[in-house]
Design a protein around this motif. Structure first.
Motif, short mmCIF file in Angstrom:
data_model
loop_
_atom_site.label_atom_id
_atom_site.label_comp_id
_atom_site.label_asym_id
_atom_site.label_seq_id
_atom_site.Cartn_x
_atom_site.Cartn_y
_atom_site.Cartn_z
N ALA A 39 3.33 29.46 -13.47
CA ALA A 39 3.79 30.18 -14.67
C ALA A 39 5.27 30.49 -14.56
CB ALA A 39 2.98 31.46 -14.86
N GLY A 40 5.72 30.90 -13.39
CA GLY A 40 7.14 31.19 -13.19
C GLY A 40 8.00 29.96 -13.38
N ARG A 41 7.57 28.84 -12.83
CA ARG A 41 8.34 27.59 -12.99
C ARG A 41 8.40 27.18 -14.46
NH1 ARG A 41 5.55 26.62 -8.15
NH2 ARG A 41 3.86 25.52 -9.21
N SER A 42 7.30 27.37 -15.18
CA SER A 42 7.27 27.03 -16.61
C SER A 42 8.22 27.92 -17.40
CB SER A 42 5.84 27.16 -17.14
OG SER A 42 5.81 26.97 -18.54
N ALA A 100 11.75 26.85 -16.80
CA ALA A 100 12.01 25.61 -17.53
C ALA A 100 12.25 25.90 -19.01
CB ALA A 100 10.85 24.64 -17.35
N SER A 101 11.47 26.81 -19.58
CA SER A 101 11.65 27.18 -20.99
C SER A 101 12.99 27.87 -21.21
CB SER A 101 10.51 28.10 -21.44
OG SER A 101 9.26 27.43 -21.37
N GLU A 102 13.38 28.73 -20.28
CA GLU A 102 14.67 29.41 -20.40
C GLU A 102 15.81 28.39 -20.33
OE1 GLU A 102 17.14 32.74 -17.89
OE2 GLU A 102 15.01 33.09 -18.26
N GLU A 103 15.67 27.40 -19.47
CA GLU A 103 16.70 26.36 -19.38
C GLU A 103 16.78 25.56 -20.68
OE1 GLU A 103 17.92 22.55 -16.52
OE2 GLU A 103 16.12 23.73 -16.09
N ALA A 104 15.60 25.27 -21.29
CA ALA A 104 15.58 24.54 -22.56
C ALA A 104 16.24 25.36 -23.67
CB ALA A 104 14.14 24.19 -22.94
N LEU A 105 15.96 26.67 -23.71
CA LEU A 105 16.58 27.54 -24.70
C LEU A 105 18.10 27.58 -24.51
CD1 LEU A 105 16.60 29.70 -26.92
CD2 LEU A 105 16.01 31.40 -25.16
N PHE A 127 11.42 35.39 -28.08
CA PHE A 127 10.29 36.31 -28.18
C PHE A 127 9.08 35.80 -27.40
CE2 PHE A 127 12.77 36.87 -32.13
CZ PHE A 127 13.16 38.18 -31.94
N THR A 128 8.75 34.52 -27.59
CA THR A 128 7.60 33.97 -26.87
C THR A 128 7.86 33.93 -25.37
OG1 THR A 128 8.44 31.71 -27.22
CG2 THR A 128 6.90 32.58 -28.85
N MET A 129 9.12 33.70 -25.00
CA MET A 129 9.45 33.65 -23.58
C MET A 129 9.28 35.01 -22.93
SD MET A 129 12.66 31.74 -21.82
CE MET A 129 13.58 32.08 -23.28
N VAL A 130 9.76 36.05 -23.59
CA VAL A 130 9.63 37.41 -23.04
C VAL A 130 8.16 37.80 -22.93
CG1 VAL A 130 10.05 39.84 -23.55
CG2 VAL A 130 11.91 38.19 -23.75
N ARG A 131 7.37 37.37 -23.90
CA ARG A 131 5.94 37.69 -23.83
C ARG A 131 5.30 36.97 -22.65
NH1 ARG A 131 1.43 38.12 -28.60
NH2 ARG A 131 -0.31 38.63 -27.22
N THR A 179 15.33 35.60 -14.26
CA THR A 179 14.91 35.22 -15.61
C THR A 179 15.67 36.10 -16.60
OG1 THR A 179 13.11 36.83 -15.86
CG2 THR A 179 12.57 34.77 -14.72
N ILE A 180 15.44 35.85 -17.89
CA ILE A 180 16.08 36.64 -18.94
C ILE A 180 15.62 38.10 -18.88
CG2 ILE A 180 14.32 36.24 -20.70
CD1 ILE A 180 16.60 35.88 -22.75
N ASP A 181 14.51 38.36 -18.18
CA ASP A 181 14.02 39.72 -18.00
C ASP A 181 15.10 40.60 -17.36
OD1 ASP A 181 11.63 41.05 -18.68
OD2 ASP A 181 11.06 41.25 -16.59
N ALA A 182 15.77 40.08 -16.33
CA ALA A 182 16.82 40.84 -15.65
C ALA A 182 18.00 41.10 -16.58
CB ALA A 182 17.26 40.10 -14.40
N THR A 183 18.32 40.12 -17.43
CA THR A 183 19.41 40.28 -18.40
C THR A 183 19.09 41.39 -19.39
OG1 THR A 183 19.95 37.93 -18.20
CG2 THR A 183 20.79 39.09 -20.14
#
Length: 706
Positions: free
Chosen positions: A455-458, A461-466, A516-520, A653-657
């Motif tokens: 899940a973390g790797r996914s 990967a999504s954050e990199e795509a964004l 939004f989906t990424m943070v969830r 991750t964006i969580d820290a940001t």
């Protein structure tokens, strides 16, 4: 006929014999493969160098000059052995504490001693080993198969193959021999001394007033923390640090290690706080480098000052950790080793014993928030880890202290004196109410966690795509500019427009990956780790409030608590007023209900949960106001203890940001609400926009640097 030259005095004795054997081994190692007989020669030479060093140091008949001369000659042999081991690192295994000495090696050792003019002692008859059961064989084989030695560790061993023997450690263990108390059973009375009523008896050792404790710039140390560091500076080396959570045990332990120069330092922790320990090393000891052991340790930095490993993989690494030359060891959440028969306890005790054998007066610290007077037998393994006792009796300074009391377990005053002796060994227990003047009435403590599963790797990967999508939008906008419109570096105004467009699209689209989906998804991935930490808190301090934004995160947390046998209550938006009141009453009035799981939106206002002083924020809010409302459920009039909010943050991750942005805007919100600022209170949209801007500008800055 040529006359044979008489040997010089410096060619007599054991040392020249060892030097000759070592040179033979050196020549043989240069022509691999190394035969078993050569390996035996190497092992015997190394053993005899250590024994001869001990004998020379203890020989009172030698003059200081002669002793120094002999030790210098032994150092020369040891240096040559070290060079040999660097050439063939497989020889290092022969020097381990548990390395087998074969019958052939014993016979060869005796012949070498005779050649050096020393009569070897008679070997005691060794009983025939009991035939192992099939189950024992399987466990031993399985454990051996699990153990690994990372490549970085091998490189460090080659760079420094010999750990100089330290005979002070052995001397210290032998110093305290039971005299008056010989034959008395002492461990059971020691444990019972904590179970007996002792009104006014101290539960904390006497700590010195701190003078000047150096801390990194920008960090503040509270007075109660500084006292532990001051005790370490004065020479104390073993601590059972049992402060309540929220009183800064991690900082105390790291600064104590700094004061004791206990590096390299081993830190054994639960998996959920592994990343946080690495973060704290950077905060409190920034000149020290930390490495975290994951899996088989492929990425571990064996040259680091602080090695952090979690209990779950300790079995795999116990072999090399015990031989690494650590000068200190910290065990966090030390109640994890209360069951001495468990594998994790055996691993911790094995490593600590090796550290005590190799290092004189290492720093050993057991950290736990569990009260000391409950189930005192649980502390048997912890006391053994600290070197206060073994399986049968008190050791070292503790035994000496008991002897000095002049009492036996048959005397009425023995129990109070025994309890005081144990406390003075290094028990430190402070509650929040004890140091209320030291700490803020309300504080937010961040707990970074590593999402190292699929899940973390996914998510990454999504954050990199964004991020790539934002960069492409930015580049397209730059190319579409009118001619002559040029901005050096990153155009921050354009970056904000690009982020605003992405945010608008994210809000309007029903499908697709967005902020939004990424943070969830990050909240879902953190749920288990957040629940795990809440369970630890409940064990240590009692009642805990657990906040989450989404129902699936609450469901996962409640399942974790149910699996662990922890009773909990639940406050959700779909409950009737009657059910809601029943659940609140259960949490506030029933001592067996340890955790209340709350919806951040449904329970963020209108509740009084001040029966707790600790809460866990499993998911981040988009505003500081929402976060503050949750904290205010327990930080309100009538709260007698300082409040700590533990904010779980997914590292890298964006969580820290988002967490950093919320904190940066919290001061502005407070000033606006107090009427001291005319600026608008930050909204959730502000944080969402700034998070996207940060992603984009960091990526563009990285491209520029590259």
């Amino acid at each position: 006929m040529q006359r044979r030259r008489a040997p010089r005095r410096d060619e007599e004795g054991l040392i020249p014999v060892l030097a000759d054997i070592t040179r033979e081994v050196e020549n043989a190692v240069r022509r691999p493969p190394v035969r078993p007989a050569v390996r035996t020669q190497f092992q015997v030479a190394a053993l005899l160098v250590r024994e001869e060093r001990a004998r020379v140091k203890a020989d009172t008949a030698l003059t200081p000059a002669k002793r120094d001369q002999e030790l210098k000659r032994l150092d020369g042999v040891a240096t040559l052995l070290a060079k040999i081991a660097a050439r063939d690192t497989s020889l290092l295994a022969l020097l381990a504490e548990d390395a087998r000495v074969s019958d052939a090696a014993r016979e060869y050792k005796a012949s070498v001693m005779r050649a050096g003019g020393i009569e070897p002692p008679e070997e005691p008859e060794r009983p025939a080993p009991a035939a192992p059961t099939q189950a024992t064989d399987r466990r031993t084989e399985k454990r051996a198969e699990k153990r690994v030695v990372p490549q970085s560790v091998i490189s460090r061993q080659m760079a420094n193959p010999f750990l100089a023997p330290n005979f002070e450690a052995a001397a210290e263990r032998a110093a305290a021999k039971p005299r008056r108390l010989a034959g008395w059973e002492l461990l059971d009375p020691l444990f019972r001394s904590f179970e007996r009523d002792a009104p006014g008896a101290p539960a904390c050792m006497d700590l010195p007033e701190p003078r000047h404790v150096p801390v990194p710039q920008g960090r503040d140390l509270m007075p109660h923390q500084a006292r532990v560091v001051a005790a370490t500076t004065r020479g104390h080396r073993t601590f059972l640090l049992a402060d309540e959570p929220g009183l800064g045990k991690t900082a105390q332990a790291l600064l104590a290690a700094q004061a004791a120069d206990a590096f390299p330092l081993l830190v054994v922790v639960p998996n959920v706080v592994k990343t946080n320990w690495a973060h704290e090393v950077g905060l409190w000891t920034p000149l020290r480098r930390a490495t975290v052991v994951h899996g088989d340790g492929d990425k571990v930095d064996a040259f680091a000052d602080v090695v952090i490993v979690n209990y779950e993989i300790l079995d795999r690494h116990a072999g090399w950790l015990g031989q690494h030359g650590f000068r200190g060891m910290i065990v966090d959440e030390a109640h994890f080793i209360k069951n001495k028969s468990s594998q994790r306890s055996q691993n911790v005790l094995e490593i600590s014993e090796r550290i005590r054998t190799r290092t004189a007066r290492p720093l050993l610290m057991a950290l736990t928030g569990t009260p000391l007077i409950n189930d005192i037998e649980d502390f048997r393994a912890i006391w053994q880890f600290l070197g206060w006792i073994d399986d049968e009796k008190p050791l070292g300074k503790l035994m000496t202290s008991l002897e000095d009391t002049g009492l036996t377990p048959a005397d009425p005053g023995f129990y109070s004196a025994a309890r005081a002796s144990v406390v003075d060994m290094g028990i430190v227990r402070r509650r929040k109410v004890d140091v209320v003047a030291d700490i803020p009435a309300r504080r937010v403590a961040d707990l970074p966690v590593e999402l190292d599963d699929a899940a973390g790797r996914s998510i990454r990967a999504s954050e990199e795509a964004l991020t790539n999508r934002l960069v492409q939008r930015y580049r397209a906008a730059v190319e579409a500019r009118m001619e002559g419109e040029v901005v050096d570096g990153v155009d921050h105004a354009l970056a904000r427009r690009v982020a605003a467009a992405e945010l608008k699209d994210s809000s309007s689209k029903a499908k697709g990956e967005n902020v939004f989906t990424m943070v969830r998804r990050i909240g879902q991935a953190k749920a288990g780790l957040a629940a795990d930490y809440a369970a630890q808190l409940a064990r240590n301090v009692g009642k805990v409030v657990f906040f989450a934004k989404h129902v699936d995160v609450m469901d996962q947390a409640e399942q974790t608590f149910a699996d662990r046998g922890i009773r909990y209550a639940s406050i959700r938006g779909d409950q009737t007023p009657k059910v809601r009141e029943q659940n609140i009453a259960a949490f506030t009035n029933d001592p067996d209900v340890e955790i209340v799981v709350c919806s951040l939106t449904a329970a963020g206002v209108g509740l009084n949960l001040q029966v707790a002083s600790n809460l866990v924020l499993a998911e981040l809010s988009w505003t500081d106001a929402e976060q503050t409302q949750a904290i205010d459920r327990i930080h309100r009039i009538g709260q007698s203890e300082p409040v700590t909010a533990w904010r779980i943050i997914a590292a890298q991750t964006i969580d820290a940001t988002i967490a950093a942005l919320i904190d940066s805007k919290s001061g502005l919100a407070a000033r606006a609400l107090d009427g001291a600022s005319e600026e608008d209170v930050p909204s959730s949209t502000d944080v969402q926009l700034e998070a996207l801007v940060t992603l984009l500008t960091d990526a563009l800055a990285g491209e520029g640097a590259a």
